[in-house]
Design a protein around this motif. Structure first.
Motif, PDB file in Angstrom:
ATOM      1  N   ASP A 252       0.831  -1.209   0.000  1.00  0.00           N
ATOM      2  CA  ASP A 252       0.000   0.000   0.000  1.00  0.00           C
ATOM      3  C   ASP A 252       0.865   1.259   0.000  1.00  0.00           C
ATOM      4  OD1 ASP A 252      -2.221  -1.637   0.125  1.00  0.00           O
ATOM      5  OD2 ASP A 252      -2.525  -1.371   2.287  1.00  0.00           O
ATOM      6  N   ALA A 253       1.942   1.234   0.785  1.00  0.00           N
ATOM      7  CA  ALA A 253       2.829   2.398   0.861  1.00  0.00           C
ATOM      8  C   ALA A 253       3.485   2.671  -0.496  1.00  0.00           C
ATOM      9  CB  ALA A 253       3.902   2.175   1.928  1.00  0.00           C
ATOM     10  N   LEU A 254       3.886   1.611  -1.203  1.00  0.00           N
ATOM     11  CA  LEU A 254       4.494   1.799  -2.521  1.00  0.00           C
ATOM     12  C   LEU A 254       3.519   2.428  -3.494  1.00  0.00           C
ATOM     13  CD1 LEU A 254       6.595  -1.459  -3.102  1.00  0.00           C
ATOM     14  CD2 LEU A 254       7.300   0.708  -2.083  1.00  0.00           C
ATOM     15  N   LEU A 255       2.270   1.959  -3.467  1.00  0.00           N
ATOM     16  CA  LEU A 255       1.274   2.505  -4.391  1.00  0.00           C
ATOM     17  C   LEU A 255       0.988   3.973  -4.077  1.00  0.00           C
ATOM     18  CD1 LEU A 255      -0.652   2.039  -6.723  1.00  0.00           C
ATOM     19  CD2 LEU A 255      -2.374   1.295  -5.071  1.00  0.00           C
ATOM     20  N   ALA A 256       0.824   4.290  -2.797  1.00  0.00           N
ATOM     21  CA  ALA A 256       0.573   5.678  -2.416  1.00  0.00           C
ATOM     22  C   ALA A 256       1.724   6.577  -2.850  1.00  0.00           C
ATOM     23  CB  ALA A 256       0.362   5.775  -0.907  1.00  0.00           C
ATOM     24  N   PHE A 257       2.947   6.078  -2.690  1.00  0.00           N
ATOM     25  CA  PHE A 257       4.120   6.882  -3.047  1.00  0.00           C
ATOM     26  C   PHE A 257       4.227   7.063  -4.557  1.00  0.00           C
ATOM     27  CE2 PHE A 257       8.852   7.720  -2.258  1.00  0.00           C
ATOM     28  CZ  PHE A 257       8.584   9.003  -1.830  1.00  0.00           C
ATOM     29  N   ALA A 258       3.765   6.059  -5.324  1.00  0.00           N
ATOM     30  CA  ALA A 258       3.767   6.178  -6.784  1.00  0.00           C
ATOM     31  C   ALA A 258       2.937   7.384  -7.215  1.00  0.00           C
ATOM     32  CB  ALA A 258       3.214   4.898  -7.412  1.00  0.00           C
ATOM     33  N   PHE A 259       1.758   7.524  -6.618  1.00  0.00           N
ATOM     34  CA  PHE A 259       0.903   8.654  -6.980  1.00  0.00           C
ATOM     35  C   PHE A 259       1.468   9.981  -6.465  1.00  0.00           C
ATOM     36  CE2 PHE A 259      -2.329   5.213  -7.280  1.00  0.00           C
ATOM     37  CZ  PHE A 259      -2.634   5.397  -8.618  1.00  0.00           C
ATOM     38  N   GLU A 260       2.121   9.943  -5.307  1.00  0.00           N
ATOM     39  CA  GLU A 260       2.735  11.174  -4.789  1.00  0.00           C
ATOM     40  C   GLU A 260       3.823  11.676  -5.725  1.00  0.00           C
ATOM     41  OE1 GLU A 260       5.379  12.723  -0.977  1.00  0.00           O
ATOM     42  OE2 GLU A 260       4.055  10.993  -0.720  1.00  0.00           O
ATOM     43  N   ILE A 261       4.631  10.755  -6.253  1.00  0.00           N
ATOM     44  CA  ILE A 261       5.713  11.150  -7.170  1.00  0.00           C
ATOM     45  C   ILE A 261       5.143  11.837  -8.405  1.00  0.00           C
ATOM     46  CG2 ILE A 261       7.415  10.191  -8.780  1.00  0.00           C
ATOM     47  CD1 ILE A 261       8.148   8.183  -6.563  1.00  0.00           C
ATOM     48  N   LEU A 262       4.072  11.280  -8.965  1.00  0.00           N
ATOM     49  CA  LEU A 262       3.463  11.888 -10.146  1.00  0.00           C
ATOM     50  C   LEU A 262       2.833  13.237  -9.810  1.00  0.00           C
ATOM     51  CD1 LEU A 262       1.734   8.830 -11.862  1.00  0.00           C
ATOM     52  CD2 LEU A 262       3.829   9.990 -12.583  1.00  0.00           C
ATOM     53  N   ALA A 263       2.082  13.274  -8.709  1.00  0.00           N
ATOM     54  CA  ALA A 263       1.377  14.507  -8.349  1.00  0.00           C
ATOM     55  C   ALA A 263       2.332  15.648  -8.037  1.00  0.00           C
ATOM     56  CB  ALA A 263       0.466  14.246  -7.157  1.00  0.00           C
ATOM     57  N   ALA A 264       3.515  15.326  -7.511  1.00  0.00           N
ATOM     58  CA  ALA A 264       4.483  16.359  -7.131  1.00  0.00           C
ATOM     59  C   ALA A 264       5.338  16.822  -8.299  1.00  0.00           C
ATOM     60  CB  ALA A 264       5.383  15.832  -6.007  1.00  0.00           C
ATOM     61  N   ASP A 265       5.245  16.141  -9.434  1.00  0.00           N
ATOM     62  CA  ASP A 265       6.096  16.479 -10.568  1.00  0.00           C
ATOM     63  C   ASP A 265       5.577  17.737 -11.266  1.00  0.00           C
ATOM     64  OD1 ASP A 265       8.195  16.052 -12.442  1.00  0.00           O
ATOM     65  OD2 ASP A 265       6.755  15.175 -13.834  1.00  0.00           O
ATOM     66  N   ALA A 266       6.504  18.546 -11.759  1.00  0.00           N
ATOM     67  CA  ALA A 266       6.123  19.813 -12.396  1.00  0.00           C
ATOM     68  C   ALA A 266       5.766  19.658 -13.864  1.00  0.00           C
ATOM     69  CB  ALA A 266       7.268  20.813 -12.251  1.00  0.00           C
ATOM     70  N   HIS A 267       5.937  18.476 -14.437  1.00  0.00           N
ATOM     71  CA  HIS A 267       5.639  18.267 -15.854  1.00  0.00           C
ATOM     72  C   HIS A 267       4.146  18.522 -16.110  1.00  0.00           C
ATOM     73  CE1 HIS A 267       5.269  16.316 -19.768  1.00  0.00           C
ATOM     74  NE2 HIS A 267       6.586  16.300 -19.850  1.00  0.00           N
ATOM     75  N   PRO A 268       3.803  19.179 -17.219  1.00  0.00           N
ATOM     76  CA  PRO A 268       2.386  19.449 -17.514  1.00  0.00           C
ATOM     77  C   PRO A 268       1.521  18.199 -17.593  1.00  0.00           C
ATOM     78  CG  PRO A 268       3.823  20.724 -18.973  1.00  0.00           C
ATOM     79  CD  PRO A 268       4.711  19.774 -18.225  1.00  0.00           C
ATOM     80  N   ALA A 269       2.139  17.052 -17.856  1.00  0.00           N
ATOM     81  CA  ALA A 269       1.365  15.818 -18.009  1.00  0.00           C
ATOM     82  C   ALA A 269       1.153  15.080 -16.693  1.00  0.00           C
ATOM     83  CB  ALA A 269       2.082  14.883 -18.996  1.00  0.00           C
ATOM     84  N   SER A 270       1.652  15.619 -15.586  1.00  0.00           N
ATOM     85  CA  SER A 270       1.666  14.842 -14.343  1.00  0.00           C
ATOM     86  C   SER A 270       0.264  14.492 -13.853  1.00  0.00           C
ATOM     87  CB  SER A 270       2.438  15.589 -13.249  1.00  0.00           C
ATOM     88  OG  SER A 270       1.811  16.825 -12.948  1.00  0.00           O
ATOM     89  N   LEU A 271      -0.676  15.426 -13.898  1.00  0.00           N
ATOM     90  CA  LEU A 271      -2.028  15.130 -13.416  1.00  0.00           C
ATOM     91  C   LEU A 271      -2.740  14.140 -14.331  1.00  0.00           C
ATOM     92  CD1 LEU A 271      -3.277  18.589 -12.086  1.00  0.00           C
ATOM     93  CD2 LEU A 271      -2.353  16.638 -10.807  1.00  0.00           C
ATOM     94  N   LEU A 272      -2.508  14.258 -15.628  1.00  0.00           N
ATOM     95  CA  LEU A 272      -3.049  13.279 -16.572  1.00  0.00           C
ATOM     96  C   LEU A 272      -2.461  11.903 -16.277  1.00  0.00           C
ATOM     97  CD1 LEU A 272      -4.670  12.577 -19.132  1.00  0.00           C
ATOM     98  CD2 LEU A 272      -2.660  13.240 -20.472  1.00  0.00           C
ATOM     99  N   ALA A 273      -1.182  11.874 -15.917  1.00  0.00           N
ATOM    100  CA  ALA A 273      -0.519  10.608 -15.596  1.00  0.00           C
ATOM    101  C   ALA A 273      -1.119   9.971 -14.348  1.00  0.00           C
ATOM    102  CB  ALA A 273       0.978  10.833 -15.411  1.00  0.00           C
ATOM    103  N   VAL A 274      -1.473  10.786 -13.349  1.00  0.00           N
ATOM    104  CA  VAL A 274      -2.111  10.258 -12.139  1.00  0.00           C
ATOM    105  C   VAL A 274      -3.402   9.531 -12.497  1.00  0.00           C
ATOM    106  CG1 VAL A 274      -3.298  10.896 -10.005  1.00  0.00           C
ATOM    107  CG2 VAL A 274      -1.093  11.932 -10.549  1.00  0.00           C
ATOM    108  N   ALA A 275      -4.212  10.164 -13.327  1.00  0.00           N
ATOM    109  CA  ALA A 275      -5.476   9.542 -13.729  1.00  0.00           C
ATOM    110  C   ALA A 275      -5.235   8.281 -14.554  1.00  0.00           C
ATOM    111  CB  ALA A 275      -6.317  10.550 -14.516  1.00  0.00           C
TER     112      ALA A 275
END
Length: 347
Positions: free
Chosen positions: A132-155
């Motif tokens: 569970d911790a790995l999965l949560a951290f996966a989404f945190e890494i994407l959400a914290a990224d400054a790339h314009p595609a990061s939120l699309l990547a989260v979804a």
């Protein structure tokens, strides 16, 4: 890409690509895992092969890093830089290992990569929490990224994980049923395995700023490759060499897995398939001799040959989608090489 084009490209071999991916991803992965709280960090470090049961540093064989390699190469295939897609590659690898930690608990597997599984060392509940911790951290890494595609990547990654979970749910349900057919078994594999490989390629193409058509084509490339991957994985789950796979011989049969070769045999309408059904659906556990008999019956009933043919078909479909994406020549050749390795591997 034609054979003539491939010959003019100075592409790395699949083995070299995986080594390149590992060199890029592992240091960043170690840095990411170091940020987890103590207990979760220890479980993750053990699972990835960096520490032993006592938390002492070791160098054990880790995973193949196929998924992050696909992400990085997909970014290059659409003309982007691999480094730009590093957050996506990390997130995909963390999400994949979340699923492995959970799968090992649900399947009761005692070994992975020639070592005791994390749940055998830390307990099932702690291994689940580590995943569970790995999965949560996966989404945190994407959400914290400054790339314009990061939120699309989260979804995108979220949708893929939902498919993985649904696929695993169906896989477990199949173990209780005697009426599983091939189409629903293929559908299960497309969710459990193919969805995440498709997302890995789509995320790379998105971070590489590919066109919508390229993203879609590379997603489908990953999905078809993912199906081929699962077909080969199912073959190895029955006939793989334990010294190479790191799992016990006939592990899927002892777990009564309705894997693709098994279902192909059970639904073959052959005497061997009927004998396999009688053996497979008994309530008591299989002995080693009975598991060996079951493997032989699957082969006689055509389950092994069907699976090999279906894997080759899925590979061909994947490569058609790859060519349609019109990738940068070197990255395209390397994706093609990696696809062939995935479908002709021994572990």
């Amino acid at each position: 890409m034609t054979a003539a084009q491939e010959e003019t490209v100075s592409a790395r071999s699949a083995t070299e690509v995986l080594a390149w991916s590992r060199c890029l991803v592992e240091p960043a992965l170690r840095d990411a895992i170091a940020e987890l709280p103590g207990g979760m960090r220890r479980i993750a470090a053990y699972h990835f092969g960096w520490e032993d049961e006592e938390g002492r540093p070791i160098r054990s064989g880790g995973g193949k890093t196929i998924r992050p390699a696909l992400t990085l190469l997909a970014a290059e295939a659409v003309g982007g830089a691999a480094a730009t897609a590093m957050p996506a590659a990390l997130a995909v690898e963390l999400a994949h290992n979340f699923s492995l930690l959970h799968d090992d608990v649900m399947d009761g597997d005692h070994t992975r990569r020639h070592r005791a599984t994390a749940w055998r060392v830390f307990g099932a509940n702690f291994a689940i929490l580590g995943g569970d911790a790995l999965l949560a951290f996966a989404f945190e890494i994407l959400a914290a990224d400054a790339h314009p595609a990061s939120l699309l990547a989260v979804a995108d990654l979220s949708r893929a994980i939902v498919q993985v979970v649904e696929g695993q749910s169906r896989d477990m349900d199949f173990e209780r049923r005697a009426d599983v057919d091939l189409p629903e078994c293929v559908d299960m594999a497309e969710r459990k395995t193919a969805a995440l490989l498709g997302a890995a390629c789509a995320l790379g193409a998105t971070y590489g700023e590919g066109t919508p058509d390229q993203v879609d084509r590379l997603r489908r490339f990953g999905e078809r490759l993912g199906l081929a991957f699962q077909l080969v994985d199912d073959l190895l789950g029955i006939w793989g060499d334990p010294a190479v796979t790191g799992k016990p011989v006939y592990s899927d049969l002892f777990n009564r897995k309705k894997s693709l070769p098994v279902v192909a045999a059970l639904t073959s309408g052959t005497p061997a398939g009927a004998e396999l059904s009688a053996l497979y659906h008994r309530s008591r556990p299989l002995t080693e001799d009975e598991a060996a008999l079951a493997a032989g019956l699957i082969e006689v009933a055509g389950g092994r040959s069907w699976t090999v043919r279906r894997a080759e078909k899925a590979l061909a479909e994947a490569l058609t989608e790859l060519d349609a994406a019109v990738p940068v020549l070197q990255a395209g050749a390397e994706l093609r090489s990696l696809a062939h390795l995935v479908t002709h591997r021994d572990h």
